[in-house]
Structure formats: structure tokens, C-alpha cells
Design a protein around this motif. Structure first.
Motif, mmCIF file in Angstrom:
data_model
loop_
_atom_site.group_PDB
_atom_site.id
_atom_site.type_symbol
_atom_site.label_atom_id
_atom_site.label_comp_id
_atom_site.label_asym_id
_atom_site.label_seq_id
_atom_site.Cartn_x
_atom_site.Cartn_y
_atom_site.Cartn_z
ATOM 1 N N VAL A 70 -19.943 5.753 2.479
ATOM 2 C CA VAL A 70 -18.895 5.108 3.233
ATOM 3 C C VAL A 70 -18.597 3.766 2.586
ATOM 4 C CG1 VAL A 70 -18.274 4.038 5.423
ATOM 5 C CG2 VAL A 70 -19.428 6.244 5.392
ATOM 6 N N VAL A 71 -17.349 3.502 2.289
ATOM 7 C CA VAL A 71 -16.938 2.214 1.754
ATOM 8 C C VAL A 71 -15.914 1.630 2.693
ATOM 9 C CG1 VAL A 71 -15.869 0.993 -0.154
ATOM 10 C CG2 VAL A 71 -17.383 2.908 -0.614
ATOM 11 N N THR A 72 -16.134 0.443 3.182
ATOM 12 C CA THR A 72 -15.172 -0.237 4.039
ATOM 13 C C THR A 72 -14.545 -1.350 3.235
ATOM 14 O OG1 THR A 72 -16.501 0.254 5.979
ATOM 15 C CG2 THR A 72 -14.832 -1.461 6.196
ATOM 16 N N ALA A 73 -13.231 -1.280 3.028
ATOM 17 C CA ALA A 73 -12.544 -2.278 2.210
ATOM 18 C C ALA A 73 -11.114 -2.382 2.673
ATOM 19 C CB ALA A 73 -12.604 -1.884 0.722
ATOM 20 N N GLU A 74 -10.367 -3.300 2.098
ATOM 21 C CA GLU A 74 -8.997 -3.474 2.503
ATOM 22 C C GLU A 74 -8.093 -2.424 1.883
ATOM 23 O OE1 GLU A 74 -6.771 -6.773 0.957
ATOM 24 O OE2 GLU A 74 -8.237 -7.106 -0.617
ATOM 25 N N ARG A 75 -7.018 -2.117 2.595
ATOM 26 C CA ARG A 75 -5.989 -1.223 2.090
ATOM 27 C C ARG A 75 -5.322 -1.875 0.873
ATOM 28 N NH1 ARG A 75 -2.466 2.719 4.557
ATOM 29 N NH2 ARG A 75 -3.622 2.567 6.491
ATOM 30 N N LEU A 76 -4.729 -1.061 0.009
ATOM 31 C CA LEU A 76 -4.024 -1.609 -1.139
ATOM 32 C C LEU A 76 -3.041 -2.677 -0.681
ATOM 33 C CD1 LEU A 76 -3.316 -1.469 -4.170
ATOM 34 C CD2 LEU A 76 -1.621 0.272 -3.591
ATOM 35 N N ARG A 77 -3.156 -3.851 -1.259
ATOM 36 C CA ARG A 77 -2.317 -4.964 -0.847
ATOM 37 C C ARG A 77 -0.851 -4.595 -0.986
ATOM 38 N NH1 ARG A 77 0.732 -8.343 -3.281
ATOM 39 N NH2 ARG A 77 0.108 -7.525 -5.314
ATOM 40 N N GLY A 78 -0.102 -4.820 0.078
ATOM 41 C CA GLY A 78 1.324 -4.553 0.039
ATOM 42 C C GLY A 78 1.716 -3.162 0.463
ATOM 43 N N GLN A 79 0.748 -2.304 0.756
ATOM 44 C CA GLN A 79 1.064 -0.943 1.184
ATOM 45 C C GLN A 79 1.555 -0.958 2.631
ATOM 46 O OE1 GLN A 79 -2.227 1.674 0.565
ATOM 47 N NE2 GLN A 79 -1.032 3.535 0.870
ATOM 48 N N GLY A 100 24.763 5.023 7.966
ATOM 49 C CA GLY A 100 24.331 3.879 7.184
ATOM 50 C C GLY A 100 25.246 3.590 6.021
ATOM 51 N N SER A 101 24.907 2.511 5.313
ATOM 52 C CA SER A 101 25.747 2.028 4.212
ATOM 53 C C SER A 101 25.456 2.741 2.911
ATOM 54 C CB SER A 101 25.528 0.517 4.031
ATOM 55 O OG SER A 101 24.168 0.252 3.707
ATOM 56 N N GLY A 102 24.397 3.528 2.858
ATOM 57 C CA GLY A 102 24.068 4.237 1.642
ATOM 58 C C GLY A 102 22.910 3.644 0.886
ATOM 59 N N ARG A 103 22.664 2.328 0.998
ATOM 60 C CA ARG A 103 21.563 1.699 0.282
ATOM 61 C C ARG A 103 20.305 1.762 1.139
ATOM 62 N NH1 ARG A 103 22.562 -3.966 -2.485
ATOM 63 N NH2 ARG A 103 23.394 -2.562 -4.058
ATOM 64 N N PRO A 104 19.151 2.109 0.543
ATOM 65 C CA PRO A 104 17.917 2.167 1.328
ATOM 66 C C PRO A 104 17.505 0.783 1.838
ATOM 67 C CG PRO A 104 17.706 3.327 -0.774
ATOM 68 C CD PRO A 104 18.970 2.544 -0.837
ATOM 69 N N VAL A 105 16.536 0.789 2.741
ATOM 70 C CA VAL A 105 15.895 -0.441 3.198
ATOM 71 C C VAL A 105 14.831 -0.800 2.167
ATOM 72 C CG1 VAL A 105 14.440 -1.460 4.974
ATOM 73 C CG2 VAL A 105 16.360 0.006 5.616
ATOM 74 N N PHE A 106 14.827 -2.051 1.723
ATOM 75 C CA PHE A 106 13.907 -2.470 0.677
ATOM 76 C C PHE A 106 12.833 -3.397 1.223
ATOM 77 C CE2 PHE A 106 17.909 -1.796 -1.777
ATOM 78 C CZ PHE A 106 17.476 -0.705 -2.501
ATOM 79 N N LEU A 107 11.606 -3.149 0.770
ATOM 80 C CA LEU A 107 10.474 -4.017 1.060
ATOM 81 C C LEU A 107 9.808 -4.400 -0.256
ATOM 82 C CD1 LEU A 107 8.777 -1.907 3.905
ATOM 83 C CD2 LEU A 107 10.485 -3.716 4.200
ATOM 84 N N VAL A 108 9.207 -5.556 -0.293
ATOM 85 C CA VAL A 108 8.409 -5.981 -1.438
ATOM 86 C C VAL A 108 7.027 -6.331 -0.915
ATOM 87 C CG1 VAL A 108 8.098 -7.699 -3.262
ATOM 88 C CG2 VAL A 108 10.378 -6.804 -2.768
ATOM 89 N N ASN A 109 6.022 -5.646 -1.440
ATOM 90 C CA ASN A 109 4.643 -5.833 -0.980
ATOM 91 C C ASN A 109 4.521 -5.618 0.530
ATOM 92 O OD1 ASN A 109 3.784 -6.394 -3.578
ATOM 93 N ND2 ASN A 109 4.037 -8.605 -3.348
ATOM 94 N N GLY A 110 5.285 -4.636 1.040
ATOM 95 C CA GLY A 110 5.202 -4.283 2.435
ATOM 96 C C GLY A 110 5.878 -5.247 3.384
ATOM 97 N N ILE A 139 12.177 1.915 0.823
ATOM 98 C CA ILE A 139 11.511 1.840 -0.474
ATOM 99 C C ILE A 139 10.679 0.571 -0.500
ATOM 100 C CG2 ILE A 139 11.767 1.867 -2.969
ATOM 101 C CD1 ILE A 139 14.471 3.096 -2.675
ATOM 102 N N ASN A 140 9.386 0.733 -0.733
ATOM 103 C CA ASN A 140 8.468 -0.398 -0.813
ATOM 104 C C ASN A 140 7.993 -0.548 -2.249
ATOM 105 O OD1 ASN A 140 6.713 -2.499 -0.073
ATOM 106 N ND2 ASN A 140 5.029 -1.064 0.218
ATOM 107 N N PHE A 141 8.212 -1.728 -2.823
ATOM 108 C CA PHE A 141 7.770 -2.032 -4.179
ATOM 109 C C PHE A 141 6.521 -2.908 -4.092
ATOM 110 C CE2 PHE A 141 12.346 -1.378 -4.466
ATOM 111 C CZ PHE A 141 12.432 -0.449 -5.489
ATOM 112 N N GLY A 165 -1.218 -7.865 4.941
ATOM 113 C CA GLY A 165 -1.381 -7.773 3.499
ATOM 114 C C GLY A 165 -1.210 -9.088 2.805
ATOM 115 N N GLU A 166 -0.824 -10.139 3.498
ATOM 116 C CA GLU A 166 -0.627 -11.436 2.872
ATOM 117 C C GLU A 166 -1.800 -12.317 3.226
ATOM 118 O OE1 GLU A 166 0.455 -13.620 0.342
ATOM 119 O OE2 GLU A 166 1.944 -12.110 0.757
#
Length: 1018
Positions: A54-63, A105-115, A155-157, A668-669
Motif C-alpha cells: 500500500v502506498v499513500t501519496a498525493e494524486r498527480l499534481r494538476g489532475q 455551446g460555442s464550439g470551443r471546449p472548457v480549458f483548465l491548466v493544472n486542474g 480539456i485539462n493541460f 493541487g496547488e
């Protein structure tokens, strides 16, 4: 020591078979505590079976923390295989996977950066793809978690922690038929240092005019002079405007303070200017004398339309932890000034008067007429959009934590316009919109939490919102959705959306603009004519009511590297629908007779194409597709494999710690959650992917190692009991156990130094590793000289503020100092500048890190294929209450027809610096019915398939071409061919003839185009 040796032995297997970062410098953040007492930084390496830890750690930052799995995930190597020059280009190539079938909608996705939400698309659109660690494409419902309506995918980058680049990009291209060309110059610079990011970019675009004469367009009857010597108007009618534009923008992101976890802010600003010039033909007149007539050209000065536009933009964002919640605030504002100058026609009535009086012969020299002057339309639009969200987990249900999002905001829009062709003077419209909403994610059942586990994972999503518009009153919306994950591979979704929506301010208040000599097909008479077209806003539009149902399934297959199938069904119902004025079919003309002007003989003179309100629409469609990803070529040797970046063993959890881990409370921050906030999983508990988890049994691991190493050298040992994922890594492309891989693992796993240190020595020069140990371990009580640490190690030890985190440094120091020194003459893989582990695990080192142009990695190439098919079951328009119902699938379209079938294709191959991408679109045939009366014609639109091809080569990897890298380092040459087979849709009437206004070279004057691009990343 026996425990250390056993644990290290397990790490050796994990390093070779599942998680390469476990064999690299990977100091864990403070608070990441392994259940079995292993050193921090150990990644998940568990598998089904009894030998588990078992490993307890943080989720990938920004996910993104959500119970809905992504539609698509890309790691750094896969992103590199697309050969895109910017995030904006990458999004274009991902259109099949990022497009929504909902039809809203307008056609463009919703954008996130680092969640996290950002101040606007311009904030990051120029980032090079090499700066991305991972891309997540999520379903529309996830947008609700961030305060957006569920009408576009998300879309999350996830960016690399440390990255720096300067980019120069040059493009030139044009159609193979010639006549016009376009060019682009783009410069940008990006620096990422943890949460600190700065970016500045400049872009210049130009394209030249293309006229009808350069495509041999047959002129519309009535526009061609019948008197010898008059000029041909084809040279004075443009198919493509002469245009130039430039853009300059800059962005800065930084932390709010030096202390970790204080949050971040961003500011972005930009200016864009553009100019275009188009031609509308010549000023002509038809003169009649005694039954004879002639079309005459007044002079050879074309009617021009010139447009100038300047846009100023300013935005920013704030992301700050507030207790256990995350506060996101964004502001995006702009001002756009647009001026349109349209040449007016001359007063030709005097010419006919002279002919009637016998003072002028219709084929004689025409007298000079006063210029018609120039009409001018000016508009200024203002927009400001402020939105805040508060996200957190207010309480826990038996099935897990409840996720809540509260959002509030205010948007302000204003349009000011004047037009010299109108007596209304200056027009102005303003809209203020105060919004508020709430979204709740309620876990109903969870195998992970042991509550109604037989059902799998079941989550209910409820959302509601209200909009108070200054010009439309109060509008509301509500959403209910259910996500069910009965197995790890299958996710089912159902959602219902009810929403009231107002027309846009531009649809209401755009200035009225008149265009002359526009080719139009008159369905009532079955002929092509030149008509006057009026466009602009309509202040009498009504608010729309939407009622949508969505059913979706996402199934993951164990095929190639990974494969998933997506199936989505949409049913839309709307009342009072705002629509641009449709094609002038007989049914539309009958419904809107005041929008059409005909002369006494029934000839079409003008059409008012300002927006209209339809009574209602109904549609239903099915969209399904498959995404496949695979690898080509021989995998690199063990040492080369350790240098790869962003490799995935599959699944979301494998990019970071196990999904059973608790994400940081601040989204994540900032620093990770303190020890003790993560779930403590005991034997029999399950991780986020539904796999059983238990404490790692050192005795069983020792037994496994003893059995593995007891086999004589050269023979395949007994592999029974080896976890499935580890066993898979020992197999070759044919699916059989590869003796060479077994021998490689045996050498590392069963050697004396491998047993002592987990096989973690094998790459870095021992002198460098010794220097690292001296810097950390010479005096445990003395502070560490940070300058003595390799840059990549320092980058990995940096916290959210970009500074070395003391807790991470202490954990890393303890880990390194507890390890034995590497054997003499050997190499150490742990740490040091000779590896990419530290920098890559945290997101890549400066200058690009792993994945830059695909230079590193496991030595294998990447291929992918995305294929989507849409089927329209229903598409009807109720024009007016009690009025006609138009079936757009059966010849009664309001446009060029709705194709029943659409297919989207996107795929490619990237290997050893050479890439090839192919995208395609297909739509089935449609038709538009005429009136059936004499002279009226049906129109038939054939099916059409178009393909775009892109080939690129990373020059620094082609020694046979470029020799030593030198100047070519970071350089790429690309060739793009759009509409590869020069396909154009064929439109015919009932007799098989092509109407003049539907000539293939008129509807698509460019056809096949070529573009060459040179890009260099410094």
C-alpha cells in the motif's frame, strides 16, 4: 537491513516492469507515507495477487478530481507524436476527441491548466506542446464542477514543473492552383518555474486576394456586360480577401506569497489588429430601348469593402486555498473596434432617362457619373466576464466524499454602432448578467469505500443555476446526471439538462450591413441571381428554452497500448430558437415574406438575413467512436528505458500515485495534504481502480526473489506468482516471455549490489553520486548546500512556490544517506544530472525535458487512431406556431441540408523523429426540395470526403540529413496538405446541371492547399 534489502528488491522489479520513476530520484512530498514503512517517493507498483503493498501519496499534481473517467489521455511522448507547434494546434488535431455531440455551446471546449480555471484561452494557447506533461479530455458533465454549463467537453493541460523555451515559427503556403498565398511568422518565449510562468508571443499573418477571374468562374446572368469593350467583372470580384493581421500578447503567473500554499494569480493582456479588403464586382446598369437591352459597366472601378478591426484584451485569475476549499476567480475583458467601409453604387437612373429621351444610345459611350460615395459602419463592443467558484468537500456520505462547487459571477456586454445607411443614428445595447449556481457530486455506492460495493461506483450529480439579465429578466437552468462504473473498464452516464438561454448581444444589436451583387440561388424560380444581402442584429429575438437528454458509455479495452470505445446518444428539444436566417427555400420565404423583396416580374432583388426566431426544433443523434494507441519499433535497452519521460503503465493512477490516495485539500496547488489526511487502507481495501490492496509482505517478496534467482543462468525462471503487470513487461511484441528481458532483470535483481540497493545503480557516474552523497550526508546536522545538488534534483525538490521545500529535502536526504555507496567502477542510477528522473518526474527539466520532440523515452514510436461516426435520427424545425414543420433530413433543410451520416478520422505515426498525421471528414448526401411548380428545382448535394495530411521531421534526430545537431537542435520541418484529393462537393439540380451559384470553384475556391513550416525551439 533485511527489510531494506527486501524493499529494495521489490523496487528493482517495479523499476523494470512497471514504474520507471521508482528507479530514479523521486523524493516524495512531505506527508506521503508508505504503509509498509518504505521510503517516501515510492510509486505504486502493486498488482493483483497476494504480493502487494500500500502506498499513500498525493494524486498527480494538476489532475482533475472527478469520478468520471477521461474520454482521452495523452502523456508527453504521445503529445510529441502529434507534431503540433502550440497548444492551439494540438487542440485542432484533437477535434474528433474534443468535439461535443450535444449540439450546444460555442464550439470551443472548457480549458483548465493544472486542474484550475484560467483567465482566458490566450493565456496559454501559444505554449509549446513540449511544456505539457499530460492532457486529459473529460466529458461535458465535468464542466459543471468549474462553474460552466455542460455543453462542451473539458480539456485539462498538466504542465511540467520546470520548462523554458524560445520559439520561432515560419509558415508559407497556398493552393496548388495558385492565385493566392498566405504566410505566418510567430515568435514566443515561455518560462515555467513551478507555479511561476511567463509567456510572451507575437504573430503576423497575411494572405493575398483571389478573384473569380483566377478561377474562371462563370458569371451570374445580368452581371456580365453585353456591350463590347466593357470590362469583365470576374477580375473585380474576390473569392478571398486581401488581409493582414498581427497579435501581441503576454501572460504572467506567480504565487501570492513566499509561503507554500498561499495560492497563485495570473495576468494576461493582448492586442490584435487586422485589415481586409474584398471586391464586390463592378457597378453595372441594364439599359432598355425599344425592346432592346444591354448590360453596361459604369466604369472599371470595383466596389470595395474594407474592414479594420482592433481588439484589446485583459484578463487574470486567482486560485487560492480557503481552509479546505479552493477559491477560483477569473476575469476576462475586451474591447473591439470595427470599421467597415462599403463603396456605394452610383445613381444610374439618369442613364435610362437619357436613353428614353433619345439622348443616349444603349451601346454608345456613357457619360461620367458622380461617384456613389462610401458608406461607413462602425461598431465598438465591450465585454467583461467575472466568475468565482468555491470548490471543496463539505461532508462525507457512506459511499465517499461529497464534492461541491458554488459559483457566482457577473458579465457585462455593450455594443455601440453607427451606420451611414441608416437614419437611426447611434445605436447602443447593454447587457448585464448576474449569475449564481451550485453543483453537487453525491457518491451513492462505492466498492472502494465498501458501501454497496456490488454496484461498483455510482455517483449522482445535481446542478442548478440562475441568470439575471438586464435585458431579458431572470433565466434558470438545472442538470441531473448519473455516472455508474459497474466494472473498472466500463462507465455509463445519463444526464438531463433544462436551460433557458438568451440570444447573444451581437445577434440582437450588430450594425446593419448591406452587401451588393451577392450570388444567390432562387429556389422558387430555379435560377442564380445577384441580390442585395442585408445582415446585422435583430432586437426582437426571444429567449430559448432547451431540454436535452444524454446517454453515454465509455469502455476500455486491453488492446494495443490502450483502447477505448465511446458511445453517446443525444436528444435535444428547444422552443423559441434563435437562428441565422436560413437558406431561402420556398417554405422559408412563405414563413418570412417580409424578409424578401422581388420586383414586378418576380425577380429576386434582396434578402434580409438578420437572425430570426423559430418556434421550435427537435433533434436526436448517436455518436460513437474508438480511440486506439500503440507503439512501434523495438523497445530501448534497460538503461535507455530509464531515461524516458512521462511513460505510463496505463490508467490514470499510473501517472502519479494510486487513485486511492487523497488529493491535496487545496486542489493541487501548494503543499500536499499533511500526513494523516490520506485514507489509510488496510488489507482487503480497494484502490481507485477497484483492485484489492493490502500490506506488502516482505517474506513473500523474499520468497519470490529466491525462486526467481534460483533458476540457472540462461533459463527462464518460474514466473508463477509474479504480478500480471510485471509479467507483461517481460513479454515481447509476440506476447511471449522474452529471455533477453528476463536476463536483464535477473542481472539487476539477483546481483549482490542489486539485492542491497534494489538494482538502482547502473547509470550515473559513481563520482557524481558520491558527490551527491557528500553534499547530503557528510554532516547530517549541517544545512545542505543547494548549489551542490544537480539542477534536476533541485527542480524535483521544489515546492509550489518554486523554492526547495525543506520537508522534501529532508525526506530525500534521509533516503539517499540510508543507501550504500555504489560499487567501485559501477554507475549509479540514483539521482544526478546523468538521469532525467528528478526533473521529469516533476514535469521535465528546463529546455524541454523528456518528450521534447520525442527524443527520449523508451525508444519506441507511437501511433494512434481516432474514428468517430455520427448518425442523425431526427432533425426538425417548427418555423412558427401552427406553421410548417421542416424535416431537414428529408429535403426541407434551412441550410444546405443536414447529412444523416458524418465520419471523423484522426490518426498518425511517429518514430525516430519522423511523423505522419492524417485526418479526414465525411458527410453523406443531402437534398433541398423546390416547390414543385414550373421553374422551381430540387437541389442535390453529393456526399463528400476530405483528407488532410501532415508530415514532419525533427531535424536534430536525422544525422544523415543534418549531421551533428548544432543549429538543427530543436528544429522541425513540416509539410501540410489540406484537402489532399482536391475534393469539392458537387451540387446539381433535377436535370443534373450545376447552378451557377454552386460552381465547385465558387463554393470552395482554394481546394487542395500546401503549407510548409519551419519551427525551431531554443
Amino acid at each position: 537491513m533485511p527489510r531494506l534489502s527486501t524493499t529494495a528488491s521489490f523496487l528493482a522489479i517495479a523499476a523494470f516492469t512497471a514504474a520507471p520513476a521508482a528507479a530514479q530520484v523521486d523524493p516524495a512530498p512531505a506527508g506521503a507515507i508508505a504503509q509498509d514503512g518504505a521510503a517516501p517517493g515510492v510509486e505504486e507498483g502493486v498488482e493483483e495477487g497476494e504480493a502487494e503493498i500500500v502506498v499513500t501519496a498525493e494524486r498527480l499534481r494538476g489532475q482533475v478530481d472527478t469520478d468520471v473517467p477521461p474520454v482521452l489521455e495523452l502523456d508527453a511522448e504521445e503529445i510529441a507524436s502529434y507534431g503540433a507547434g502550440s497548444i492551439e494546434e494540438l487542440i485542432e488535431q484533437l477535434a474528433p476527441q474534443t468535439g461535443s455531440g450535444r449540439g450546444r455551446g460555442s464550439g470551443r471546449p472548457v480549458f483548465l491548466v493544472n486542474g484550475q480555471r484560467v483567465g482566458g484561452f490566450r493565456e496559454f494557447r501559444r505554449y509549446p506542446p513540449e511544456a505539457i506533461q499530460k492532457v486529459e479530455v473529460l466529458p461535458e458533465e465535468v464542466a459543471l464542477q468549474f462553474g460552466y454549463p455542460a455543453d462542451q467537453r473539458v480539456i485539462n493541460f498538466i504542465l511540467k514543473d520546470n520548462f523554458a523555451s524560445r520559439e520561432v515559427e515560419l509558415e508559407y503556403g497556398g493552393p496548388d492552383r495558385g492565385g493566392t498565398a498566405n504566410g505566418e511568422i510567430e515568435l514566443s518565449q515561455l518560462t515555467i518555474d513551478g507555479s511561476r510562468r511567463t509567456n510572451i508571443g507575437f504573430e503576423f499573418n497575411t494572405n493575398s486576394m483571389l478573384t473569380e477571374a483566377e478561377r474562371d468562374i462563370v458569371q451570374t446572368p445580368g452581371s456580365t456586360p453585353t456591350v463590347a469593350g466593357d470590362p469583365d467583372p470576374a477580375a473585380f470580384r474576390s473569392l478571398r480577401a486581401d488581409a493582414e493581421s498581427w497579435e501581441l500578447d503576454a501572460t504572467i503567473n506567480d504565487t501570492l506569497g513566499d509561503a507554500p500554499g498561499t495560492g497563485t494569480y495570473s495576468l494576461n493582456a493582448g492586442i490584435e489588429r487586422g485589415f481586409s479588403r474584398s471586391l464586390s464586382g463592378l457597378d453595372v446598369v441594364t439599359l432598355t430601348d425599344g425592346g432592346a437591352s444591354a448590360v453596361r459597366t459604369i466604369d472599371d472601378d470595383p466596389l470595395e469593402r474594407r474592414r479594420r478591426a482592433t481588439t484589446y484584451s485583459l484578463g487574470g485569475s486567482l486560485n487560492k486555498p480557503v481552509g479546505d476549499w479552493m477559491l477560483d476567480a477569473t476575469l476576462d475583458g475586451s474591447r473591439a473596434d470595427t470599421t467597415t467601409l462599403i463603396d456605394a453604387r452610383r445613381d444610374t437612373g439618369v442613364l435610362q432617362d437619357m436613353v428614353d429621351a433619345g439622348e443616349l444610345a444603349i451601346d454608345g459611350p456613357l457619360p461620367a457619373l458622380a461617384p456613389g460615395g462610401t458608406d461607413r459602419a462602425d461598431s465598438t463592443t465591450y465585454s467583461a466576464d467575472f466568475k468565482t467558484t468555491l470548490r471543496g468537500t463539505p461532508f462525507t456520505l457512506p459511499a465517499g466524499e461529497v464534492r461541491a462547487t458554488f459559483d457566482a459571477g457577473y458579465s457585462w456586454n455593450r455594443i455601440e454602432s453607427t451606420d451611414t445607411r441608416s437614419d437611426a443614428g447611434e445605436l447602443a445595447q447593454t447587457r448585464g448578467n448576474l449569475t449564481a449556481g451550485v453543483n453537487l457530486g453525491l457518491p451513492i455506492a462505492s466498492a472502494r469505500e465498501g458501501f454497496l460495493g456490488a454496484l461498483g461506483e455510482v455517483n449522482l450529480n445535481l446542478a442548478a443555476g440562475v441568470d439575471r439579465l438586464s435585458d431579458f429578466g431572470t433565466l434558470a437552468d438545472a442538470t441531473a446526471g448519473l455516472a455508474w462504473r459497474p466494472t473498472e473498464a466500463l462507465t455509463l452516464q445519463a444526464s438531463y439538462i433544462w436551460r433557458e438561454a438568451a440570444p447573444s448581444l451581437s445577434q440582437l444589436g450588430d450594425p446593419v450591413v448591406t452587401d451588393y451583387n451577392v450570388p444567390v440561388y432562387d429556389f422558387s424560380r430555379g435560377e442564380s441571381v445577384l441580390a442585395t444581402i442585408v445582415t446585422g442584429g435583430n432586437p426582437d429575438l426571444a429567449a430559448e428554452t432547451q431540454r436535452d437528454i444524454k446517454l453515454a458509455a465509455n469502455y476500455e479495452l486491453e488492446l494495443f497500448s490502450r483502447t477505448n470505445i465511446v458511445v453517446e446518444y443525444f436528444r435535444n428539444r428547444s422552443d423559441d430558437v434563435t437562428q441565422s436566417f436560413p437558406l431561402l427555400t420556398p417554405a422559408i420565404e412563405e414563413a418570412f415574406p417580409d424578409r424578401v423583396v422581388r420586383d414586378g416580374a418576380g425577380n429576386l432583388v434582396s434578402i434580409d438575413r438578420r437572425p430570426v426566431t423559430f418556434a421550435g426544433t427537435r433533434s436526436a443523434r448517436l455518436r460513437y467512436g474508438i480511440n486506439m494507441f500503440g507503439r512501434v519499433g523495438k523497445e530501448a535497452t534497460d538503461g535507455e528505458s530509464d531515461r524516458r519521460g512521462g511513460a505510463r503503465a496505463g490508467g490514470r493512477a499510473r501517472a502519479g500515485a494510486g487513485e486511492g490516495a487523497q488529493p491535496p485539500a487545496n486542489g493541487g496547488e501548494g503543499p500536499p495534504a499533511p500526513a494523516g489526511t490520506a485514507r489509510q487502507a488496510g488489507p482487503g481495501a480497494q484502490d481507485g481502480r477497484g483492485q484489492a490492496r493490502g500490506r506488502f509482505d516482505p517474506a513473500r517478496m523474499a520468497e519470490l526473489r529466491e525462486r526467481f534467482c534460483a533458476a540457472p543462468e540462461g533459463e527462464v525462471p518460474d514466473l508463477s506468482g509474479l504480478p500480471e503487470r510485471m509479467l507483461a513487461r517481460l513479454k515481447g511484441a509476440d506476447g511471449q516471455v522474452d529471455p533477453a528481458r528476463v536476463a536483464m532483470l535477473r542481472e539487476r535483481f539477483c546481483s549482490e549490489e542489486g539485492a542491497a540497493a534494489g538494482g538502482q545503480f547502473g547509470r550515473m557516474d559513481p563520482e557524481r553520486f558520491a558527490a551527491l552523497r557528500r553534499a547530503l550526508c557528510a554532516d547530517p546536522a549541517a544545512p545542505v548546500d543547494l548549489d551542490a545538488l544537480p539542477e534536476r534534483v533541485r527542480a524535483r525538490l521544489a515546492g509550489a512556490d518554486g523554492q526547495v521545500d525543506p520537508a522534501r529535502l529532508a525526506a530525500f536526504r534521509e533516503r539517499i544517506c540510508a543507501m550504500p555507496a555504489p560499487p567501485a567502477g559501477g554507475e549509479a542510477r540514483q539521482g544526478g544530472e546523468g538521469t532525467q528522473g528528478a526533473g521529469r518526474s516533476g514535469g521535465g527539466g528546463r529546455g524541454g525535458g523528456a518528450g521534447r520532440f520525442g527524443r527520449h523515452g523508451d525508444g519506441q514510436g507511437r501511433w494512434n487512431l481516432g474514428l468517430y461516426h455520427s448518425i442523425e435520427f431526427e432533425n426538425e424545425v417548427l418555423v412558427a406556431p401552427g406553421g410548417p414543420v421542416l424535416d431537414q433530413l428529408d429535403g426541407q433543410a434551412i441550410g444546405s441540408g443536414i447529412p444523416r451520416h458524418k465520419i471523423e478520422l484522426e490518426g498518425g505515426l511517429f518514430y525516430k523523429g519522423l511523423g505522419l498525421r492524417l485526418s479526414g471528414d465525411y458527410q453523406s448526401a443531402t437534398r433541398i426540395d423546390g416547390t414543385g411548380l414550373p421553374g422551381s428545382q430540387d437541389l442535390f448535394f453529393d456526399d463528400i470526403a476530405t483528407f488532410d495530411l501532415r508530415a514532419f521531421v525533427n531535424l536534430e534526430q536525422q544525422e544523415w540529413l543534418a549531421g551533428e545537431p548544432g543549429f538543427w537542435k530543436g528544429a522541425r520541418l513540416s509539410l501540410r496538405v489540406d484537402n489532399l484529393f482536391d475534393a469539392r462537393q458537387r451540387v446539381t439540380d433535377a436535370s443534373g446541371a450545376v447552378p451557377v451559384s454552386y460552381q465547385p470553384l465558387l463554393t470552395d475556391p482554394l481546394g487542395r492547399t500546401f503549407e510548409i513550416e519551419f519551427r525551431k525551439l531554443f
